[in-house]
Design a protein around this motif. Structure first.
Motif, PDB file in Angstrom:
ATOM      1  N   HIS A 157      46.108  34.142  41.779  1.00 55.24           N
ATOM      2  CA  HIS A 157      46.321  33.881  40.357  1.00 55.24           C
ATOM      3  C   HIS A 157      46.832  35.070  39.543  1.00 55.24           C
ATOM      4  CE1 HIS A 157      44.486  30.034  40.989  1.00 55.24           C
ATOM      5  NE2 HIS A 157      43.309  30.539  41.297  1.00 55.24           N
ATOM      6  N   GLY A 158      46.712  36.299  40.056  1.00 56.44           N
ATOM      7  CA  GLY A 158      47.106  37.460  39.263  1.00 56.44           C
ATOM      8  C   GLY A 158      48.577  37.451  38.893  1.00 56.44           C
ATOM      9  N   ASP A 159      48.912  38.115  37.787  1.00 57.32           N
ATOM     10  CA  ASP A 159      50.312  38.279  37.422  1.00 57.32           C
ATOM     11  C   ASP A 159      50.573  39.762  37.144  1.00 57.32           C
ATOM     12  OD1 ASP A 159      49.381  38.825  34.842  1.00 57.32           O
ATOM     13  OD2 ASP A 159      49.975  36.886  34.023  1.00 57.32           O
ATOM     14  N   ASP A 160      51.738  40.083  36.625  1.00 58.23           N
ATOM     15  CA  ASP A 160      52.093  41.493  36.456  1.00 58.23           C
ATOM     16  C   ASP A 160      51.389  42.162  35.281  1.00 58.23           C
ATOM     17  OD1 ASP A 160      53.677  41.371  38.686  1.00 58.23           O
ATOM     18  OD2 ASP A 160      55.522  40.954  37.574  1.00 58.23           O
ATOM     19  N   ASP A 161      50.570  41.406  34.539  1.00 56.75           N
ATOM     20  CA  ASP A 161      49.721  41.989  33.503  1.00 56.75           C
ATOM     21  C   ASP A 161      48.294  42.212  33.999  1.00 56.75           C
ATOM     22  OD1 ASP A 161      51.466  42.269  31.231  1.00 56.75           O
ATOM     23  OD2 ASP A 161      51.531  40.086  31.125  1.00 56.75           O
ATOM     24  N   GLY A 162      47.963  41.666  35.163  1.00 50.40           N
ATOM     25  CA  GLY A 162      46.605  41.844  35.684  1.00 50.40           C
ATOM     26  C   GLY A 162      46.045  40.567  36.270  1.00 50.40           C
ATOM     27  N   LEU A 163      44.735  40.458  36.240  1.00 53.36           N
ATOM     28  CA  LEU A 163      44.024  39.326  36.807  1.00 53.36           C
ATOM     29  C   LEU A 163      44.090  38.123  35.867  1.00 53.36           C
ATOM     30  CD1 LEU A 163      42.106  38.216  39.013  1.00 53.36           C
ATOM     31  CD2 LEU A 163      40.226  39.346  37.823  1.00 53.36           C
ATOM     32  N   ARG A 164      44.098  36.936  36.449  1.00 46.03           N
ATOM     33  CA  ARG A 164      43.912  35.701  35.684  1.00 46.03           C
ATOM     34  C   ARG A 164      42.753  34.956  36.351  1.00 46.03           C
ATOM     35  NH1 ARG A 164      49.229  32.252  35.099  1.00 46.03           N
ATOM     36  NH2 ARG A 164      49.124  32.399  37.368  1.00 46.03           N
ATOM     37  N   LEU A 165      41.635  34.865  35.688  1.00 43.50           N
ATOM     38  CA  LEU A 165      40.462  34.234  36.291  1.00 43.50           C
ATOM     39  C   LEU A 165      40.378  32.760  35.925  1.00 43.50           C
ATOM     40  CD1 LEU A 165      37.609  36.861  35.780  1.00 43.50           C
ATOM     41  CD2 LEU A 165      38.548  36.073  37.966  1.00 43.50           C
ATOM     42  N   PRO A 166      40.116  31.900  36.906  1.00 40.37           N
ATOM     43  CA  PRO A 166      39.787  30.512  36.575  1.00 40.37           C
ATOM     44  C   PRO A 166      38.531  30.494  35.704  1.00 40.37           C
ATOM     45  CG  PRO A 166      40.249  30.750  38.929  1.00 40.37           C
ATOM     46  CD  PRO A 166      40.164  32.133  38.357  1.00 40.37           C
ATOM     47  N   PRO A 167      38.509  29.729  34.642  1.00 41.28           N
ATOM     48  CA  PRO A 167      37.351  29.733  33.742  1.00 41.28           C
ATOM     49  C   PRO A 167      36.012  29.478  34.430  1.00 41.28           C
ATOM     50  CG  PRO A 167      39.186  28.618  32.693  1.00 41.28           C
ATOM     51  CD  PRO A 167      39.617  28.917  34.104  1.00 41.28           C
ATOM     52  N   MET A 168      36.002  28.711  35.518  1.00 43.02           N
ATOM     53  CA  MET A 168      34.727  28.385  36.155  1.00 43.02           C
ATOM     54  C   MET A 168      34.050  29.605  36.764  1.00 43.02           C
ATOM     55  SD  MET A 168      34.962  24.578  37.764  1.00 43.02           S
ATOM     56  CE  MET A 168      33.183  24.554  38.004  1.00 43.02           C
ATOM     57  N   ILE A 169      34.809  30.683  37.076  1.00 44.63           N
ATOM     58  CA  ILE A 169      34.179  31.866  37.650  1.00 44.63           C
ATOM     59  C   ILE A 169      34.318  33.098  36.759  1.00 44.63           C
ATOM     60  CG2 ILE A 169      34.344  31.076  40.034  1.00 44.63           C
ATOM     61  CD1 ILE A 169      36.744  33.054  40.317  1.00 44.63           C
ATOM     62  N   ALA A 170      34.814  32.918  35.556  1.00 43.90           N
ATOM     63  CA  ALA A 170      34.945  34.061  34.645  1.00 43.90           C
ATOM     64  C   ALA A 170      33.571  34.412  34.077  1.00 43.90           C
ATOM     65  CB  ALA A 170      35.904  33.716  33.510  1.00 43.90           C
TER      66      ALA A 170
ATOM     67  N   GLU B 258      27.820  28.699  41.700  1.00 44.82           N
ATOM     68  CA  GLU B 258      28.512  27.427  41.903  1.00 44.82           C
ATOM     69  C   GLU B 258      28.392  26.943  43.355  1.00 44.82           C
ATOM     70  OE1 GLU B 258      29.894  25.435  39.792  1.00 44.82           O
ATOM     71  OE2 GLU B 258      29.904  26.665  37.969  1.00 44.82           O
ATOM     72  N   LEU B 259      28.553  27.864  44.303  1.00 46.36           N
ATOM     73  CA  LEU B 259      28.496  27.463  45.707  1.00 46.36           C
ATOM     74  C   LEU B 259      27.064  27.176  46.144  1.00 46.36           C
ATOM     75  CD1 LEU B 259      29.894  26.918  48.364  1.00 46.36           C
ATOM     76  CD2 LEU B 259      29.850  29.375  48.838  1.00 46.36           C
ATOM     77  N   ASP B 260      26.124  27.978  45.650  1.00 46.67           N
ATOM     78  CA  ASP B 260      24.728  27.772  46.029  1.00 46.67           C
ATOM     79  C   ASP B 260      24.254  26.376  45.638  1.00 46.67           C
ATOM     80  OD1 ASP B 260      22.303  29.132  47.149  1.00 46.67           O
ATOM     81  OD2 ASP B 260      21.489  28.617  45.189  1.00 46.67           O
TER      82      ASP B 260
ATOM     83  N   GLY C  33      33.411  42.717  38.308  1.00 47.83           N
ATOM     84  CA  GLY C  33      33.572  42.130  39.637  1.00 47.83           C
ATOM     85  C   GLY C  33      32.300  41.448  40.104  1.00 47.83           C
ATOM     86  N   TRP C  34      31.148  42.079  39.800  1.00 45.43           N
ATOM     87  CA  TRP C  34      29.878  41.467  40.187  1.00 45.43           C
ATOM     88  C   TRP C  34      29.648  40.171  39.420  1.00 45.43           C
ATOM     89  CZ3 TRP C  34      26.889  41.913  44.203  1.00 45.43           C
ATOM     90  CH2 TRP C  34      25.636  41.301  44.188  1.00 45.43           C
ATOM     91  N   GLY C  35      30.076  40.141  38.159  1.00 45.25           N
ATOM     92  CA  GLY C  35      29.948  38.911  37.383  1.00 45.25           C
ATOM     93  C   GLY C  35      30.714  37.765  38.004  1.00 45.25           C
ATOM     94  N   VAL C  36      31.900  38.063  38.544  1.00 41.71           N
ATOM     95  CA  VAL C  36      32.678  37.027  39.244  1.00 41.71           C
ATOM     96  C   VAL C  36      31.918  36.553  40.478  1.00 41.71           C
ATOM     97  CG1 VAL C  36      34.824  36.555  40.484  1.00 41.71           C
ATOM     98  CG2 VAL C  36      34.884  37.893  38.373  1.00 41.71           C
ATOM     99  N   TRP C  37      31.372  37.504  41.254  1.00 44.39           N
ATOM    100  CA  TRP C  37      30.614  37.122  42.454  1.00 44.39           C
ATOM    101  C   TRP C  37      29.383  36.298  42.084  1.00 44.39           C
ATOM    102  CZ3 TRP C  37      31.164  35.974  47.162  1.00 44.39           C
ATOM    103  CH2 TRP C  37      30.103  35.980  48.074  1.00 44.39           C
ATOM    104  N   GLU C  38      28.715  36.639  40.992  1.00 42.99           N
ATOM    105  CA  GLU C  38      27.549  35.858  40.556  1.00 42.99           C
ATOM    106  C   GLU C  38      27.935  34.423  40.239  1.00 42.99           C
ATOM    107  OE1 GLU C  38      24.203  38.660  38.500  1.00 42.99           O
ATOM    108  OE2 GLU C  38      26.006  38.282  37.310  1.00 42.99           O
ATOM    109  N   ARG C  39      29.101  34.240  39.607  1.00 43.82           N
ATOM    110  CA  ARG C  39      29.555  32.873  39.298  1.00 43.82           C
ATOM    111  C   ARG C  39      29.887  32.129  40.587  1.00 43.82           C
ATOM    112  NH1 ARG C  39      27.465  30.799  35.841  1.00 43.82           N
ATOM    113  NH2 ARG C  39      28.938  29.108  36.188  1.00 43.82           N
TER     114      ARG C  39
END
Length: 511
Positions: free
Chosen positions: A285-298, A53-55, A43-49
């Motif tokens: 973006h999530g589905d019934d198998d779990g999270l689906r992350l956009p590649p730009m923030i994975a 990107e926003l910074d 989760g922190w890795g997602v926040w870092e991305r």
């Protein structure tokens, strides 16, 4: 459905499904402090991305980063009565500065009472305003454009990881300008930064617009927001930008000498987004198998899972995977080889639930044949069948950047189609509005039937008339989200007042 999927589906119980993704995707967990969260490495890795990107976009618009204290003297907040009233019930207050040991127990030392209580930062307008009044002397000092990445604290009765917690992380921009036009232009510019960031980076389509007076940030002249539609039909306020007029400047004495030599108050703005964006990504973006992350923030865009058997031949397989990882990293792709001695299927589904955009499974035959077998997380299944693809290694590496761009685009297109097809425009009366949404469920966590947003004509009522409308909507757990900036010519009369309509507004249930 595979037993590897989540224990609950979106249709069965959307709130429980959300919690399952956060838990099984290894994103975050509750902390020993009520209402707070521990953000785990993924989760922190997602926040870092998101931060990175926003910074970059914030700096590209001329803002410099800085940092202000976590503690704010209560006297600073007392200068801005309207602002304080909006946050008063949410503030955490520090009254003493030490503890003492009494009978083997730590207790607050009554002799250590602070001369002035300190507020744990709920937002920083007042303390930043205090600095601005020292930093700004002349029109030559303007505009002053700063941003900080920080944590804030607001007591919450009902919390949900990422979406609403007592402590959360955010960025908050604060600017000062010589006149209204420049400040309003800044407010709208940063709203557009948020809009393009949400759509281009998070693959989350939004509607940018202005909030009605009753939904404004406390003390603001105008508040603008970006609103995203979640898969349960609710709206998520994903970011806000505020034109504060001269209210805070007058309270904090932020003045400058203009070109004619006269003293005048600055016009100020503030704007911010928070870790609730991660919640928005999950529910978009999530589905019934779990999270689906956009590649730009994975945090890892491609995960390589070697099918290890704890045999001597594993060394060759590992070397093949590591050399593949090296090639992908050289192409600028965030890649990881998962070498845990866990069953391959278990490792694969671990990364499925985490939402890694591409999951590569390499067995002995792949390595011998120079191939790559992979799954796209955005198109994981055809019914109950999991879809995998096999390509020659050189082709996979060459095409990987384009593949990630296609996944990013696919996730956005899916969410955009959902948003566009679920804004209802044929509601003609409050009774029809009430019938469409139906009675409000007890509590925000209740699962319910999908309902989209409703767009209705609006006459911009204010004061008591607006308060009465807000109360009627509140009874249905509805709010006016915003008046979209992109408006077509309005026709007809206001749904609530019967007066000539001036614009359209969006109405929805929301997080």
């Amino acid at each position: 459905m595979s037993k590897r999927a989540l224990s609950v589906t979106r249709e069965q119980n959307f709130p429980d499904w959300y919690q399952a993704i956060v838990r099984d995707g290894d994103m975050a967990e509750t902390s020993p402090v009520r209402g707070c969260m521990i953000i785990k490495p993924w989760g922190w890795g997602v926040w870092e991305r998101i931060q990175a990107e926003l910074d970059a976009r914030i700096k590209d618009t001329g803002h410099d980063n800085c940092y202000f204290p976590l503690f704010i003297p209560m006297s600073f907040l007392a200068k801005e009565a309207e602002h304080v009233e909006g946050f008063a019930k949410e503030m955490a207050v520090v009254t003493h500065h030490r503890l003492k040991n009494e009978g083997g127990k730590l207790v607050v030392d009554p002799d250590a009472k602070l001369e002035e209580p300190l507020i744990v930062r709920p937002t920083s307008e007042t303390i930043i305003g205090d600095a601005f009044q020292r930093w700004i002397k002349s029109y030559r000092d303007l505009p002053l454009l700063v941003n900080q990445w920080a944590n804030v604290v607001r007591w919450e009765m009902r919390t949900r990881l990422f979406l609403r917690t007592t402590e959360f992380l955010w960025q908050e921009g604060h600017t000062a300008h010589a006149d209204r036009d420049d400040a309003v232009a800044e407010t709208l510019k940063m709203l557009e930064v948020y809009r393009t960031f949400a759509e281009d980076v998070l693959a989350m389509p939004v509607v940018a617009g202005e909030k009605p007076p009753n939904e404004r940030f406390p003390g603001a002249d105008n508040t603008y927001s970006i609103e995203a539609m979640m898969q349960d039909g609710k709206a998520l306020q994903a970011g806000t930008s505020h034109y504060l007029g001269t209210h805070f400047a007058e309270a904090q004495n932020i003045q400058f000498q203009n070109a004619q030599g006269a003293l005048t108050h600055c016009h100020t703005t503030s704007w911010g987004v928070s870790t609730r964006l991660i919640g928005g990504v999950i529910m978009t973006h999530g589905d019934d198998d779990g999270l689906r992350l956009p590649p730009m923030i994975a945090p890892r865009q491609i995960v390589i899972v070697p099918m290890l058997r704890e045999k001597p031949e594993d060394a060759e397989l590992i070397e093949y995977c590591k050399s593949l990882e090296k090639e992908l990293k050289a192409a600028g792709i965030r890649t990881l080889v998962d070498l845990k001695l866990t069953k391959s299927a278990e490792k694969r589904w671990n990364w499925v639930r985490r939402g890694a955009p591409v999951i590569v499974e390499i067995g002995g035959r792949d390595a011998t044949g120079g191939n790559v077998t992979f799954m796209r997380r955005d198109r994981l299944r055809d019914g109950d069948k999991v879809i995998s693809n096999t390509k020659p290694r050189a082709d996979f590496v060459a095409e990987a950047p384009a593949l990630l761009k296609e996944i990013q685009s696919t996730l956005y297109s899916e969410a955009k189609a959902r948003l566009d097809s679920n804004i209802i425009t044929n509601i003609k009366s409050f009774k029809e509005l009430e019938e469409y949404f139906g009675p409000a469920a007890e509590g925000d966590d209740e699962a319910g039937a999908f309902k989209g947003w409703v767009r209705v004509p609006w006459s911009r009522p204010e004061g008591a008339a607006l308060d009465a409308i807000a109360d009627r909507l509140k009874a249905l757990k509805l709010t006016i989200r915003n008046a979209p900036l992109a408006q077509e010519a309005v026709a007809g009369t206001c749904l609530f007042t019967g007066e000539a309509a001036k614009e359209y507004v969006l109405i929805a249930r929301a997080y």
